[in-house]
Motif scaffolding. Structure first.
Motif, mmCIF file in Angstrom:
data_model
loop_
_atom_site.group_PDB
_atom_site.id
_atom_site.type_symbol
_atom_site.label_atom_id
_atom_site.label_comp_id
_atom_site.label_asym_id
_atom_site.label_seq_id
_atom_site.Cartn_x
_atom_site.Cartn_y
_atom_site.Cartn_z
ATOM 1 N N ALA A 212 0.832 -1.211 0.000
ATOM 2 C CA ALA A 212 0.000 0.000 0.000
ATOM 3 C C ALA A 212 0.864 1.256 0.000
ATOM 4 N N GLN A 213 1.947 1.249 0.755
ATOM 5 C CA GLN A 213 2.857 2.399 0.775
ATOM 6 C C GLN A 213 3.473 2.623 -0.599
ATOM 7 N N GLY A 214 3.917 1.555 -1.237
ATOM 8 C CA GLY A 214 4.486 1.665 -2.574
ATOM 9 C C GLY A 214 3.474 2.186 -3.583
ATOM 10 N N ALA A 215 2.228 1.711 -3.464
ATOM 11 C CA ALA A 215 1.164 2.178 -4.361
ATOM 12 C C ALA A 215 0.886 3.661 -4.151
ATOM 13 N N ALA A 216 0.910 4.119 -2.904
ATOM 14 C CA ALA A 216 0.683 5.536 -2.608
ATOM 15 C C ALA A 216 1.784 6.400 -3.202
ATOM 16 N N ASP A 217 3.009 5.950 -3.088
ATOM 17 C CA ASP A 217 4.127 6.702 -3.670
ATOM 18 C C ASP A 217 3.999 6.783 -5.186
ATOM 19 N N LYS A 218 3.546 5.689 -5.810
ATOM 20 C CA LYS A 218 3.359 5.674 -7.264
ATOM 21 C C LYS A 218 2.221 6.610 -7.672
ATOM 22 N N VAL A 219 1.111 6.567 -6.945
ATOM 23 C CA VAL A 219 -0.026 7.456 -7.224
ATOM 24 C C VAL A 219 0.407 8.912 -7.088
ATOM 25 N N ALA A 220 1.152 9.230 -6.042
ATOM 26 C CA ALA A 220 1.618 10.603 -5.821
ATOM 27 C C ALA A 220 2.477 11.075 -6.991
ATOM 28 N N ALA A 221 3.365 10.215 -7.459
ATOM 29 C CA ALA A 221 4.229 10.581 -8.583
ATOM 30 C C ALA A 221 3.410 10.825 -9.854
ATOM 31 N N GLU A 222 2.388 9.991 -10.083
ATOM 32 C CA GLU A 222 1.554 10.136 -11.283
ATOM 33 C C GLU A 222 0.683 11.388 -11.234
ATOM 34 N N LEU A 223 0.198 11.748 -10.040
ATOM 35 C CA LEU A 223 -0.696 12.889 -9.904
ATOM 36 C C LEU A 223 0.026 14.221 -9.743
ATOM 37 N N HIS A 224 1.273 14.193 -9.386
ATOM 38 C CA HIS A 224 2.027 15.400 -9.034
ATOM 39 C C HIS A 224 1.830 16.554 -10.018
ATOM 40 N N GLY A 225 2.141 16.366 -11.251
ATOM 41 C CA GLY A 225 2.038 17.441 -12.239
ATOM 42 C C GLY A 225 0.619 17.898 -12.488
#
Length: 71
Positions: free
Chosen positions: A29-42
């Protein structure tokens, strides 16, 4: 398999994850959150007219906070 929710929040907004995702463990779940954050950032920062800081807050069963990551 446990269900995890990925909520988005900023200083003045909170977007609830009403569906959640079944994942095997908190580390995944932590890894998925980090991935989601990176995708949504811009996208989120580009659309926002007011400079703000968004985060992804991951909760597990019983709404226990598992992880928070900044966009």
């Amino acid at each position: 398999m446990p269900r995890y929710d990925f909520h988005l929040r900023s200083k003045d907004r909170f977007v609830w994850d009403e569906e959640g995702v079944d994942l095997p463990d908190p580390t995944t779940a932590q890894g998925a959150a980090d991935k989601v954050a990176a995708e949504l950032h811009g996208g989120l920062l580009h659309e926002s007219k007011v400079a703000c800081c968004w985060t992804v807050a991951v909760t597990g069963e019983g709404d226990q906070l598992i992880h928070v990551t900044a966009l």
